[in-house]
Design an enzyme around this catalytic site. Structure first.
Site, mmCIF file in Angstrom:
data_model
loop_
_atom_site.group_PDB
_atom_site.id
_atom_site.type_symbol
_atom_site.label_atom_id
_atom_site.label_comp_id
_atom_site.label_asym_id
_atom_site.label_seq_id
_atom_site.Cartn_x
_atom_site.Cartn_y
_atom_site.Cartn_z
ATOM 1 N N ALA A 56 0.865 -1.178 0.000
ATOM 2 C CA ALA A 56 0.000 0.000 0.000
ATOM 3 C C ALA A 56 0.907 1.235 0.000
ATOM 4 O O ALA A 56 1.728 1.404 0.902
ATOM 5 C CB ALA A 56 -0.908 0.005 1.223
ATOM 6 N N ILE A 82 4.451 -1.224 3.421
ATOM 7 C CA ILE A 82 4.405 0.195 3.077
ATOM 8 C C ILE A 82 5.260 0.460 1.841
ATOM 9 O O ILE A 82 6.473 0.234 1.844
ATOM 10 C CB ILE A 82 4.893 1.079 4.245
ATOM 11 C CG1 ILE A 82 4.063 0.805 5.497
ATOM 12 C CG2 ILE A 82 4.811 2.558 3.856
ATOM 13 C CD1 ILE A 82 2.578 1.049 5.330
ATOM 14 N N LYS A 83 4.611 0.954 0.806
ATOM 15 C CA LYS A 83 5.276 1.247 -0.460
ATOM 16 C C LYS A 83 5.691 2.710 -0.483
ATOM 17 O O LYS A 83 4.872 3.603 -0.260
ATOM 18 C CB LYS A 83 4.315 0.934 -1.615
ATOM 19 C CG LYS A 83 4.962 0.786 -2.975
ATOM 20 C CD LYS A 83 3.894 0.317 -3.965
ATOM 21 C CE LYS A 83 4.448 0.140 -5.355
ATOM 22 N NZ LYS A 83 3.359 -0.261 -6.298
ATOM 23 N N VAL A 84 6.974 2.942 -0.763
ATOM 24 C CA VAL A 84 7.560 4.279 -0.668
ATOM 25 C C VAL A 84 8.352 4.580 -1.937
ATOM 26 O O VAL A 84 9.077 3.713 -2.434
ATOM 27 C CB VAL A 84 8.509 4.359 0.559
ATOM 28 C CG1 VAL A 84 9.174 5.710 0.648
ATOM 29 C CG2 VAL A 84 7.744 4.046 1.839
#
Length: 214
Positions: A56, A82-84
């Site tokens: 996400a 967590i996509k960064v």
């Protein structure tokens, strides 16, 4: 090799998950925006279908704001990753999230030095965009090979998640060059089942089967 679906379409996810061949899902704000649905609701629904990692992506581009968004996203389900984006503020965020034991997926990677920085930051996954690299007349597969060699040289545990996969050849080459995972849209995933000789062989088999006596 882990196979992920790159989508926010719940029906597509259910279809591939029903085969027992889906290891995870990657999403992004653009994909969810196309659905017209609430961002967090979509992520929650996907996480309930797929027991594996669900990436996400944060929307913010500033470190503190990224951390706040990440704190909200990880509350949705235990399998949220967590996509960064691969920018200085993003990697700064990855360092902090790693310290907290929160898995991360660093996206928009287009070079081996970028992948090295992500690994040093402690990223769980790095997402090199193979198809987009090819679009610029560079070799996306060579990028996978370079990242694999660098990670193996120094013992980095960051998983290579080949992204922007557009068909069976991309997947095959990514697997041969040591990518740990690959993510693709439904259209590309369904191509993996296809081969003209399979269709011809099945047609012949069915014709012969009509002659059998049971």
């Amino acid at each position: 090799m882990e196979l992920y679906l790159d989508t926010a379409n719940v029906d597509e996810i259910k279809e591939i998950a029903s085969y027992g061949l889906l290891d995870g899902v990657t999403t992004n704000p653009s994909l969810i925006a196309k659905s017209g649905r609430n961002f967090k609701e979509v992520i929650k629904e996907i996480c309930a279908i797929v027991p594996g990692p669900v990436s996400a992506e944060v929307i913010a581009t500033k470190h503190e704001d990224m951390l706040k968004e990440a704190d909200e996203l990880v509350k949705i389900a235990p399998n949220v990753v967590i996509k960064v984006p691969l920018i200085p503020e993003g990697l700064k965020t990855v360092v902090k999230l790693t310290e907290k034991g929160i898995p991360t997926n660093v996206t928009l990677c287009f070079s081996a030095p970028q992948a090295l920085l992500a690994a040093k930051a402690g990223a769980t996954y790095i997402s090199p965009f193979i198809g987009r690299v090819d679009d610029t007349s560079w070799d996306g597969m060579e990028l996978i090979s370079e990242i694999r060699e660098i990670y193996d040289n120094y013992g980095y545990e960051t998983k290579i998640l080949a992204a922007s996969i557009r068909g069976p050849i991309h997947l095959k080459e990514s697997a041969l060059r040591g990518a740990d995972c690959a993510t693709m849209p439904l259209s590309a995933y369904l191509q993996l089942f296809k081969h003209p000789l399979t269709d011809i062989g099945l047609e012949k088999f069915l014709e012969d089967a009509k002659k059998l006596k049971w």
